[in-house]
Design an enzyme around this catalytic site. Structure first.
Site, PDB file in Angstrom:
ATOM      1  CD  GLU A   1      -2.830   0.965   2.530  1.00 55.08           C
ATOM      2  OE1 GLU A   1      -3.699   1.828   2.710  1.00 55.08           O
ATOM      3  OE2 GLU A   1      -2.679  -0.021   3.288  1.00 55.08           O
TER       4      GLU A   1
ATOM      5  CE  LYS B   1      -7.546   0.995   3.060  1.00 54.86           C
ATOM      6  NZ  LYS B   1      -6.342   1.218   3.906  1.00 54.86           N
TER       7      LYS B   1
ATOM      8  CB  CYS C   1      -4.786  -2.282   3.664  1.00 55.37           C
ATOM      9  SG  CYS C   1      -4.110  -2.533   5.330  1.00 55.37           S
TER      10      CYS C   1
END
Length: 269
Positions: free
Chosen positions: A45, A114, A148
């Site tokens: 990330e 994200k 994540c």
């Protein structure tokens, strides 16, 4: 069909000294991955910027066609290796935590923002994305992207499985003391959805954060094909669709679902 050999680049330690340092590390890793027969290289990330930039993240962010993206495209094409990398992306006044998939010819195949931001820090720095399933075909494998915290939501991974994702690439910044996510949750997500998950973490201390490493390629049969330790590492393992099809036949969670029973969960349940 031959397996898709996949390389996972765990690291680096600390915040890179600008994008040039991160890009040089990516170029080196792409060369090593290609030498080991990998067709895909995935990073953690926010690989290009580092995670712990705080207010400086907006300055580090570039548009989707910015100079860093063009350099990554050139790296991919030079080594003939597809690349998934994490970066801060500027879109007008908004900054997104983004993962991009670039093909081995340097062409952008997919970009994912994200959708589940973790904690007050991320919510202060980034704007959440709105598209939960982003995919592309690579070497005959349907590749999906999450980042994540996204993978910790069963709905997000199940949506990918139902949409046909076979390899889910998850650039990650998993902090201590949440190592159980890498050890237990990620392999369980792969097994319950009958897909591969390439979970690629940062490692070591960075600002107030301490990243756990433990990157892995988890298989659809519950087996972990490769696992990193706590330091920088380049893992290489195969994504084999024959194994995936066998796992889905042996444990047919997707086929045996009964969606009519789940409606009581509601849109926010």
């Amino acid at each position: 069909m031959a397996p898709l050999r996949t390389a996972l680049l765990q690291g680096p330690r600390g915040v890179p000294d600008g994008a040039d340092e991160a890009l040089a590390a990516l170029d080196d890793a792409a060369a090593r991955a290609a030498a080991r027969g990998a067709a895909l290289l995935a990073t953690g990330e926010l690989f290009l910027s580092g995670y712990a930039l705080g207010d400086r993240m907006a300055h580090a962010a570039e548009p989707a066609d910015g100079p860093a993206a063009r350099t990554v495209a050139a790296i991919a094409a030079r080594h003939g290796v597809a690349v998934v990398y994490g970066c801060p992306e500027r879109d007008g006044a908004r900054v997104h935590n983004t993962a991009r998939l670039v093909g081995p010819d340097g062409r952008t195949l997919a970009a994912y923002r994200k959708t589940h931001l973790f904690g007050a820090y991320e919510r202060a720095v980034f704007t959440a994305g709105e598209h939960p399933v982003v995919q592309a075909d690579l070497g005959g494998v349907r590749v999906g992207l999450l980042i994540c915290y996204d993978v910790e939501f069963p709905e997000a991974v199940r949506a990918h499985a139902l949409a046909g994702t076979e390899l889910l690439v998850v650039p990650t910044a998993l902090m201590r003391p949440y190592e159980f996510v890498a050890h237990t949750l990620v392999p369980a997500r792969a097994y319950e959805n009958g897909l591969y998950i390439a979970y690629v973490n940062r490692c070591g201390p960075e600002g107030e954060f301490d990243f756990a490493g433990l990157s892995c390629l988890a298989g659809p049969d519950g087996a972990v094909r490769a696992r990193a330790g706590a330091g920088p590492e380049l893992l290489v393992a195969d994504v084999d669709l024959e194994v995936l099809r066998g796992a889905r036949a042996e444990t047919p969670y997707l086929a045996d679902r009964r969606p009519e029973l789940y409606r009581s969960l509601g849109p926010s349940g």
